[in-house]
Design a protein around this motif. Sequence first.
Motif, PDB file in Angstrom:
ATOM      1  N   LEU A 176      -7.646  -0.660 -10.101  1.00  0.00           N
ATOM      2  CA  LEU A 176      -7.035  -1.973  -9.920  1.00  0.00           C
ATOM      3  C   LEU A 176      -6.897  -2.389  -8.455  1.00  0.00           C
ATOM      4  CD1 LEU A 176      -4.169  -1.660 -12.565  1.00  0.00           C
ATOM      5  CD2 LEU A 176      -6.396  -2.743 -12.856  1.00  0.00           C
ATOM      6  N   VAL A 177      -6.818  -1.433  -7.548  1.00  0.00           N
ATOM      7  CA  VAL A 177      -6.537  -1.763  -6.151  1.00  0.00           C
ATOM      8  C   VAL A 177      -7.714  -1.432  -5.239  1.00  0.00           C
ATOM      9  CG1 VAL A 177      -5.004  -1.324  -4.189  1.00  0.00           C
ATOM     10  CG2 VAL A 177      -4.070  -1.387  -6.520  1.00  0.00           C
ATOM     11  N   THR A 227     -12.665   1.098   4.006  1.00  0.00           N
ATOM     12  CA  THR A 227     -12.197  -0.144   4.623  1.00  0.00           C
ATOM     13  C   THR A 227     -10.871  -0.625   4.028  1.00  0.00           C
ATOM     14  OG1 THR A 227     -13.370  -1.617   3.060  1.00  0.00           O
ATOM     15  CG2 THR A 227     -14.598  -0.832   4.988  1.00  0.00           C
ATOM     16  N   VAL A 228     -10.470  -0.028   2.906  1.00  0.00           N
ATOM     17  CA  VAL A 228      -9.215  -0.436   2.258  1.00  0.00           C
ATOM     18  C   VAL A 228      -8.050   0.231   2.991  1.00  0.00           C
ATOM     19  CG1 VAL A 228      -7.900  -0.445   0.107  1.00  0.00           C
ATOM     20  CG2 VAL A 228     -10.396  -0.639   0.048  1.00  0.00           C
ATOM     21  N   PRO A 229      -7.081  -0.529   3.460  1.00  0.00           N
ATOM     22  CA  PRO A 229      -5.939   0.057   4.177  1.00  0.00           C
ATOM     23  C   PRO A 229      -5.212   1.084   3.311  1.00  0.00           C
ATOM     24  CG  PRO A 229      -5.963  -2.323   4.440  1.00  0.00           C
ATOM     25  CD  PRO A 229      -7.003  -2.000   3.416  1.00  0.00           C
ATOM     26  N   PRO A 230      -4.949   2.280   3.820  1.00  0.00           N
ATOM     27  CA  PRO A 230      -4.270   3.315   3.033  1.00  0.00           C
ATOM     28  C   PRO A 230      -2.917   2.872   2.501  1.00  0.00           C
ATOM     29  CG  PRO A 230      -5.173   4.228   5.067  1.00  0.00           C
ATOM     30  CD  PRO A 230      -5.297   2.744   5.167  1.00  0.00           C
ATOM     31  N   GLY A 231      -2.268   1.969   3.217  1.00  0.00           N
ATOM     32  CA  GLY A 231      -0.960   1.515   2.783  1.00  0.00           C
ATOM     33  C   GLY A 231      -0.979   0.839   1.423  1.00  0.00           C
ATOM     34  N   GLN A 232      -2.096   0.203   1.081  1.00  0.00           N
ATOM     35  CA  GLN A 232      -2.171  -0.456  -0.225  1.00  0.00           C
ATOM     36  C   GLN A 232      -2.142   0.566  -1.357  1.00  0.00           C
ATOM     37  OE1 GLN A 232      -5.181  -3.414  -0.695  1.00  0.00           O
ATOM     38  NE2 GLN A 232      -4.846  -4.328   1.310  1.00  0.00           N
ATOM     39  N   ALA A 233      -2.899   1.656  -1.201  1.00  0.00           N
ATOM     40  CA  ALA A 233      -2.893   2.703  -2.222  1.00  0.00           C
ATOM     41  C   ALA A 233      -1.523   3.372  -2.298  1.00  0.00           C
ATOM     42  CB  ALA A 233      -3.976   3.736  -1.920  1.00  0.00           C
TER      43      ALA A 233
END
Length: 224
Positions: free
Chosen positions: A140-141, A118-124
Amino acid sequence: MFDFLDSGQYDLLGAFWVTAQLTLYSAIGSLVWGTALVAMRVSPVPVMRGFATGYVNTVRNTPLTVVIVACLLGLNQTLLVTLGGDRSESIGFRLAVLGLVAYTGTFVCEALRSGINTVPPGQAEAARALGLSFSQVLRLVVLPQAFRAAIAPLANVLIALTKNTTVAAAIGAAEAAFLMKEMIENEADALFAVFSIFAFGFIVLTLPTGLLLGWAAKRLAVKR
């Protein structure tokens, strides 16, 4: 109907206290092991991904009774592993915790992996662009958001774990199911009462957990 409880022969509170301890220790261990497994499953290292994938798919599809009995026969009776226990009851308890952690950790892993998705790939990608390592990005992310998104699935895993502690009776852990078996053998004329007592006991253990974590899932849900 419940006259057999007046004799003091059965330690109901003690049995359910053992069940609560089994659940607590196994839940903590499963959370740690499941987190390690999910970190390996999304790792860029092929060997770690392969090990975690093979372990999860194998253990998750193995009956829990087989896992628990394997801990007794394989570790204790064959390799003489006692995990620091000095009596059969304590050895059985610790082996049951180990088996439950090995089994439940796979479901924790999959619940967290669904949260990671569910975490947007762009954040990583942005974190990696800032120079963070894979472990830093994960710690951390990604994982903080994954845990928030996976509270509801983890609640289901915890409830299932509470009920799965009954399998520990197979290796002599003196928890609720072990006492229920004894009561069924001794109180054949009050089976309905025996089943009602233990059904109510497990409802008391699982219902507040489900309500609390359900509230937490709504409260901490990640807003997209």
